[in-house]
Enzyme design. Structure first.
Site, PDB file in Angstrom:
ATOM      1  N   SER A  78      15.312 -23.905 -41.853  1.00 19.74           N
ATOM      2  CA  SER A  78      13.941 -23.466 -42.290  1.00 19.74           C
ATOM      3  C   SER A  78      13.149 -23.226 -41.028  1.00 19.74           C
ATOM      4  O   SER A  78      12.472 -24.238 -40.745  1.00 19.74           O
ATOM      5  CB  SER A  78      13.049 -24.202 -43.592  1.00 19.74           C
ATOM      6  OG  SER A  78      13.866 -24.418 -44.505  1.00 19.74           O
ATOM      7  N   LYS A  88       5.112 -28.196 -42.439  1.00 23.06           N
ATOM      8  CA  LYS A  88       5.675 -27.400 -41.152  1.00 23.06           C
ATOM      9  C   LYS A  88       5.985 -26.142 -41.924  1.00 23.06           C
ATOM     10  O   LYS A  88       5.799 -24.906 -41.268  1.00 23.06           O
ATOM     11  CB  LYS A  88       7.256 -28.116 -40.931  1.00 23.06           C
ATOM     12  CG  LYS A  88       8.098 -27.151 -40.068  1.00 23.06           C
ATOM     13  CD  LYS A  88       9.475 -27.338 -40.460  1.00 23.06           C
ATOM     14  CE  LYS A  88      10.031 -27.147 -41.455  1.00 23.06           C
ATOM     15  NZ  LYS A  88      11.271 -27.110 -41.853  1.00 23.06           N
ATOM     16  N   LYS A 137      12.388 -17.448 -47.294  1.00 26.83           N
ATOM     17  CA  LYS A 137      12.230 -19.145 -47.355  1.00 26.83           C
ATOM     18  C   LYS A 137      10.473 -19.585 -47.159  1.00 26.83           C
ATOM     19  O   LYS A 137      10.012 -20.326 -48.229  1.00 26.83           O
ATOM     20  CB  LYS A 137      12.677 -19.876 -46.429  1.00 26.83           C
ATOM     21  CG  LYS A 137      12.647 -21.328 -46.380  1.00 26.83           C
ATOM     22  CD  LYS A 137      13.161 -21.940 -47.453  1.00 26.83           C
ATOM     23  CE  LYS A 137      12.898 -23.444 -47.465  1.00 26.83           C
ATOM     24  NZ  LYS A 137      13.189 -24.221 -48.348  1.00 26.83           N
TER      25      LYS A 137
END
Ligand code: NAD
Length: 295
Positions: free
Chosen positions: A94, A237, A169
């Site tokens: 990701s 993140k 995502k």
């Protein structure tokens, strides 16, 4: 097929294992170490990502963040050094959608296709081969790699061109964060009003407000079980990717920013490794009230 797999941690280890079980020949590399479970099953441990790329036709990366993908692909001894025309690079980490487009262009310039194919479903989904896989890239490469995706996941969608898989995502992580915030606020409100939060959650599970987050994370908030799961630092993140991309695109994501601040508050209280459902603790500090007493 000869398949390369780079990054054999919590997610990559079991994913690579499923490909071996399906009869593929695996060439693997990790900067730390290759799990013995994989070599015992017949995977060949390589000395570098370049060596993986020399042996394999399809090379998969599953590393933590954008700089790790860049290092694995274009660093010294990286995938790019071992590629020859016609191979396919598949990044399942990701990472940044913006950086992904640049990585794809550099791989395309070597005569190879690139797919970004991040996943949702966590360690449980990796082990059970039930991941959701969101893919960006050309149709032909997707069709070639799809049989491998089917050994690792169930809901597999080609969303669009390069970067669109990573964008999907990030969108997923926005929805999850904002829903955790909504469930936290609702249970906190109900608890302060004197209602039993466990019963409130149960009542809402049948209605329009029901969701996986209310079911699983609402239960965590009531039972005070904040061991991860999915760590706050990883969700930070992902929201960083959302906020940086939003800045680059010139759009405002006000509630994503709020959720990131709530995660930051948790981190300031030592919670980087708490499960992301513990975002409710930041709301509880502001309300001077807890959804339920700590166990
Ligand atoms: P992890 O830290 O367990 O594994 C990553 C592996 O990559 C490590 O073994 C590390 O040594 C290796 N690595 C790092 N840099 C490398 C390099 N340059 N070359 C070779 N190997 C390198 O992380 P994870 O939980 O497996 O997550 C991987 C990715 O999947 C992340 O982007 C994460 O956000 C995403 N993801 C994780 C989950 C989850 O629940 N853990 C769920 C969905 C998506």
């Amino acid at each position: 097929m000869n398949v390369g797999f780079i990054g054999l941690g919590i997610m990559g280890g079991p994913m690579a294992g499923h490909l071996i079980d399906a009869g593929h020949t695996l060439f693997v590399y990790d900067v730390v170490k290759v799990p013995e479970a994989l070599t015992a099953k017949g995977a060949t441990a390589c000395a570098s990502s370049a060596e993986v790329a020399k042996h394999a036709d399809i090379i998969i990366t599953m590393v933590p963040d954008t700089p790790h993908v860049e290092e694995a692909l274009f660093g010294m001894g990286g995938v790019a050094e071992g590629l020859s025309a016609g191979k396919i690079v598949v990044d399942m980490s990701s990472i940044s959608p913006v950086a992904t487009k640049g990585f794809a262009q550099k791989i395309n310039a070597l005569g190879c296709d690139y797919l970004d194919a991040p996943v949702s479903g966590g360690e449980v989904g990796a082990k059970a081969a039930s991941l959701t896989i969101m893919v960006g890239g050309p149709d032909g490469a997707f069709d070639t790699v799809k049989p491998l995706f089917e050994k690792m996941g169930k809901n597999i969608t080609l969303v669009g061109g390069n970067g669109d898989g990573q964008t999907t995502k990030v969108a997923n992580q926005i929805i999850v964060a904002l829903t955790i915030e909504a469930v936290g606020e609702a249970l906190l409100f109900a608890s302060k009003a004197g209602a039993n939060p466990a019963k409130v959650r149960e009542a809402l599970m049948g209605g329009f407000a029901s969701s996986k987050i209310l079911e699983i994370h609402g239960d965590r908030m009531v039972k005070r079980t904040f061991d991860p799961g999915f760590r706050i630092e990883l969700h930070q993140k992902d929201l960083n990717l959302a906020l940086q991309s939003a800045k680059a695109l010139g759009v405002s994501l006000p509630n994503t920013a709020t959720c990131q601040e709530l995660f930051n508050a948790c981190a300031a209280h030592g919670g980087s490794k708490w499960d992301h459902s513990a975002m409710v603790k930041a709301l509880e500090l502001m309300a001077n009230h807890k959804v339920a007493p700590d166990a």
